[in-house]
Design a protein around this motif. Sequence first.
Motif, mmCIF file in Angstrom:
data_model
loop_
_atom_site.group_PDB
_atom_site.id
_atom_site.type_symbol
_atom_site.label_atom_id
_atom_site.label_comp_id
_atom_site.label_asym_id
_atom_site.label_seq_id
_atom_site.Cartn_x
_atom_site.Cartn_y
_atom_site.Cartn_z
ATOM 1 N N GLN A 134 59.453 -3.200 38.149
ATOM 2 C CA GLN A 134 59.553 -2.468 36.991
ATOM 3 C C GLN A 134 58.360 -1.900 36.322
ATOM 4 O O GLN A 134 58.537 -0.630 35.868
ATOM 5 C CB GLN A 134 60.038 -3.534 36.011
ATOM 6 N N THR A 135 57.257 -2.360 36.466
ATOM 7 C CA THR A 135 56.240 -1.509 35.994
ATOM 8 C C THR A 135 55.425 -0.534 36.496
ATOM 9 O O THR A 135 54.544 0.197 36.178
ATOM 10 C CB THR A 135 55.063 -2.674 35.438
ATOM 11 N N GLY A 136 56.015 -0.484 37.957
ATOM 12 C CA GLY A 136 55.590 0.764 38.793
ATOM 13 C C GLY A 136 54.435 0.665 39.591
ATOM 14 O O GLY A 136 53.786 1.446 40.034
ATOM 15 N N ARG A 137 53.846 -0.749 39.605
ATOM 16 C CA ARG A 137 52.714 -1.095 40.439
ATOM 17 C C ARG A 137 53.079 -0.944 41.949
ATOM 18 O O ARG A 137 52.354 -0.992 42.689
ATOM 19 C CB ARG A 137 52.168 -2.561 40.081
ATOM 20 N N VAL A 138 54.203 -1.328 42.335
ATOM 21 C CA VAL A 138 54.889 -0.863 43.629
ATOM 22 C C VAL A 138 55.838 -0.031 43.581
ATOM 23 O O VAL A 138 56.607 0.088 42.377
ATOM 24 C CB VAL A 138 55.334 -2.186 44.442
ATOM 25 N N ASP A 139 56.147 1.010 44.549
ATOM 26 C CA ASP A 139 57.186 1.705 44.466
ATOM 27 C C ASP A 139 58.723 1.213 45.200
ATOM 28 O O ASP A 139 59.788 1.780 44.703
ATOM 29 C CB ASP A 139 56.882 2.991 45.522
ATOM 30 N N ALA A 140 58.546 0.254 45.781
ATOM 31 C CA ALA A 140 59.737 -0.342 46.467
ATOM 32 C C ALA A 140 59.296 -1.835 46.835
ATOM 33 O O ALA A 140 58.221 -2.219 46.926
ATOM 34 C CB ALA A 140 60.127 0.199 47.721
ATOM 35 N N VAL A 141 60.457 -2.761 47.065
ATOM 36 C CA VAL A 141 60.427 -4.069 47.382
ATOM 37 C C VAL A 141 61.168 -4.280 48.732
ATOM 38 O O VAL A 141 62.447 -3.552 48.764
ATOM 39 C CB VAL A 141 60.163 -5.020 46.418
ATOM 40 N N VAL A 142 60.961 -4.985 49.611
ATOM 41 C CA VAL A 142 61.923 -5.474 50.544
ATOM 42 C C VAL A 142 61.951 -6.648 50.711
ATOM 43 O O VAL A 142 61.135 -7.776 50.788
ATOM 44 C CB VAL A 142 61.348 -4.863 52.110
#
Length: 267
Positions: free
Chosen positions: A174-182
């Motif tokens: 949500q905060t943009g620290r990662v671009d995607a999660v799997v």
Amino acid sequence: MTITRRLALGLGLALAALSSTAALAQDALRVGAYPANPPWQNQNADGAFEGFEVDIVNEIAKRMGRTAEIQPYDFRALFVATASGRADMVISSLTITDERLESQSFTQPYVAGALGIGTKEGAGISSLADLNGKTVGAIATSFGETYLKDHQSEANYADLKSYDTVANMLTDLQTGRVDAVVNDEVGLRYAFQQMQGLTVAGTIQTGELFAMMMPKDSPLLEQVNQTISDMKTDGTMAALYKKWMGTDPAPDSVTVTPGPIPTSAAG
């Protein structure tokens, strides 16, 4: 009453109490669960567990003449709990893998899973190829993390961040620290119902099968596996699936088809 008789009576009562306590302990089916993994299992504000797999273990315990005592564990600690014998079984939408089968046992599967790629809406990421140069998050030691590591050349992500909890992973998304999660697709879709701006933008069909994990060659394994077969045959498993997933399982799916104790990831 003589002192000798009083001592004998007291000893007898103490032994009876110990025997009763031992019987109660034997009746308890010790279950480990990751506490924040809805709709599979979740620990509510009152500390009680609820979810699809929670209903399954409670029904198994009932049919075995026992009670299920569910304790929360971090995801990685689930594997230690069964390996050390502290838990009779653990649940957390766990994927059967050949590597895990070397040190653990699994029941027959009851759901065929898939991985979801979670992103912010409009991120333009919907496949492994779209992860090129991106920062990706996954739960430590999960099937999703293993899959990403095994397909690094295809995904070509810039960085892979490991998390101990789903909550922290999705907060970083949500905060943009990662671009995607799997992660497990069902779990992500469920979580995103309460999280605006996030979506499951893509699905990775992996052929993974979800089951309960137990200590290697557990003496309870045969009985638990047969109970799962009975629940599939009498319609209980299908009813629980519909309750938590909102739809009927496919007629030929592992959710309703009894199976043997798996000796490989293929089942």
